[in-house]
Enzyme design. Structure first.
Site, PDB file in Angstrom:
ATOM      1  N   ILE A  44       5.849   5.449  20.316  1.00 31.01           N
ATOM      2  CA  ILE A  44       5.234   5.943  19.090  1.00 31.01           C
ATOM      3  C   ILE A  44       6.325   6.324  18.099  1.00 31.01           C
ATOM      4  CG2 ILE A  44       4.987   8.231  20.159  1.00 31.01           C
ATOM      5  CD1 ILE A  44       2.620   8.734  18.268  1.00 31.01           C
ATOM      6  N   SER A  45       6.199   5.861  16.866  1.00 34.27           N
ATOM      7  CA  SER A  45       7.124   6.188  15.784  1.00 34.27           C
ATOM      8  C   SER A  45       8.562   5.827  16.176  1.00 34.27           C
ATOM      9  CB  SER A  45       6.973   7.672  15.426  1.00 34.27           C
ATOM     10  OG  SER A  45       7.621   7.967  14.203  1.00 34.27           O
ATOM     11  N   TRP A  46       9.485   6.790  16.195  1.00 35.51           N
ATOM     12  CA  TRP A  46      10.880   6.522  16.597  1.00 35.51           C
ATOM     13  C   TRP A  46      10.920   5.892  17.987  1.00 35.51           C
ATOM     14  CZ3 TRP A  46      14.119   7.945  20.557  1.00 35.51           C
ATOM     15  CH2 TRP A  46      15.504   7.821  20.342  1.00 35.51           C
ATOM     16  N   THR A  67       4.679   2.590  14.214  1.00 32.96           N
ATOM     17  CA  THR A  67       6.111   2.307  14.207  1.00 32.96           C
ATOM     18  C   THR A  67       6.422   1.088  13.349  1.00 32.96           C
ATOM     19  OG1 THR A  67       8.041   2.189  15.669  1.00 32.96           O
ATOM     20  CG2 THR A  67       6.202   0.746  16.204  1.00 32.96           C
ATOM     21  N   GLY A 126       8.916   3.865  19.163  1.00 33.43           N
ATOM     22  CA  GLY A 126       8.586   2.456  19.075  1.00 33.43           C
ATOM     23  C   GLY A 126       9.822   1.591  18.942  1.00 33.43           C
TER      24      GLY A 126
END
Length: 276
Positions: free
Chosen positions: A99-101, A125, A103
């Site tokens: 998730i996000s970073w 992401t 990813g």
């Protein structure tokens, strides 16, 4: 459900790890968290997942309960560290959700350790340096870990930065980011920023051959939705699920998104759609 917390030492680096046991016939799911977030942040999503899925969470070096590394690191080095962690845990092949970073880490792992990654889930992401960025004011707020240190600030900036339900109920950020989570040293946050500086997966996406599920919110100020559409075109075997929500939809709308992830991991069909 019972969860086991332990410390795994890899090359002198201590990593805090939590494992939720599941059905040994199913492929374990490893979760890679967003920047500055300890593994506790993902608890709402873990609770909503099918209990038959074995789930592995960990704190990256310098975050939560994992101490600072001796030196800063890059994403390829962190992907190798994760692979060695999985060796010690006894997982030859896993599914991976970032998730996000996280990813970015998940994409790097899928590229460098492709035989060990069966399926890939990328939530909220993008592709790193080469992506369609969020608004400069939003990205500026991501340069420090202040939202993890100051509950009032977390609530104040939640709607602008995270979008989705945080716009109408910003107090949810206070609960998600502060109740039960652990904050690492500021230097750990800066190490994460440095790890992603200059990194991009954009030209390498055609080489990620694993079946990939993209989860993207239609109101994500940090990673605009257009990035998921670009990734969908470049990934050879990807499916896109657009949900009605923001950057933290995986947590705030876990009850709806966890079954989407479960169906994908089981090999069920997905469609490009938006959830109500």
């Amino acid at each position: 459900m019972r969860q086991t917390m332990r410390t795994v030492v890899v090359g002198g680096q201590h990593l805090r790890v939590v494992v939720r046991p599941g059905d040994p016939a199913r492929t374990p799911l490893v979760l890679a968290n967003g920047i500055g977030a300890s593994l506790e942040l993902l608890q709402p999503f873990v609770d909503a997942l099918d209990p038959s899925i074995e789930v592995v969470r960990f704190d990256v070096p310098g975050v939560g309960g994992s101490p600072l590394p001796t030196l800063p690191y890059r994403l390829p080095a962190l992907a190798r560290l994760v692979a060695r962690m999985l060796d010690q845990l006894g997982y030859p092949v896993v599914d991976l959700l970032g998730i996000s970073w996280g990813g970015g880490l998940a994409q790097q792992f899928a590229l460098c350790h492709r035989r060990r990654c069966r399926r890939l889930v990328l939530a909220a992401t993008g592709t790193g340096t080469l992506m369609v960025p969020g608004a400069p004011r939003v990205l500026a707020r991501m340069l420090t870990p202040r939202r993890y240190l100051d509950p009032d600030y977390a609530e104040h900036m939640a709607g602008e930065v995270y979008g989705g339900t945080m716009r109408s109920d910003p107090a949810r950020a206070r609960v998600l980011l502060h109740e039960g989570t652990r904050v690492g040293p500021t230097r750990g946050y800066l190490y994460q920023l440095a790890a992603g500086a200059g990194w991009t997966s954009l030209p390498l996406l055609p080489f990620i051959r694993q079946p990939t599920l993209l989860l993207a919110g239609d109101d994500d100020p940090i990673v605009p939705l257009v990035n998921a559409h670009i990734m969908r075109r470049l990934l050879p075997n990807a499916e896109l699920h657009v949900y009605h929500g923001g950057h933290l939809g995986l947590l705030t709308d876990a009850a709806r998104l966890a079954p989407v992830v479960d169906r994908f991991l089981r090999g069920g069909p997905q469609t490009v759609r938006a959830t109500a």
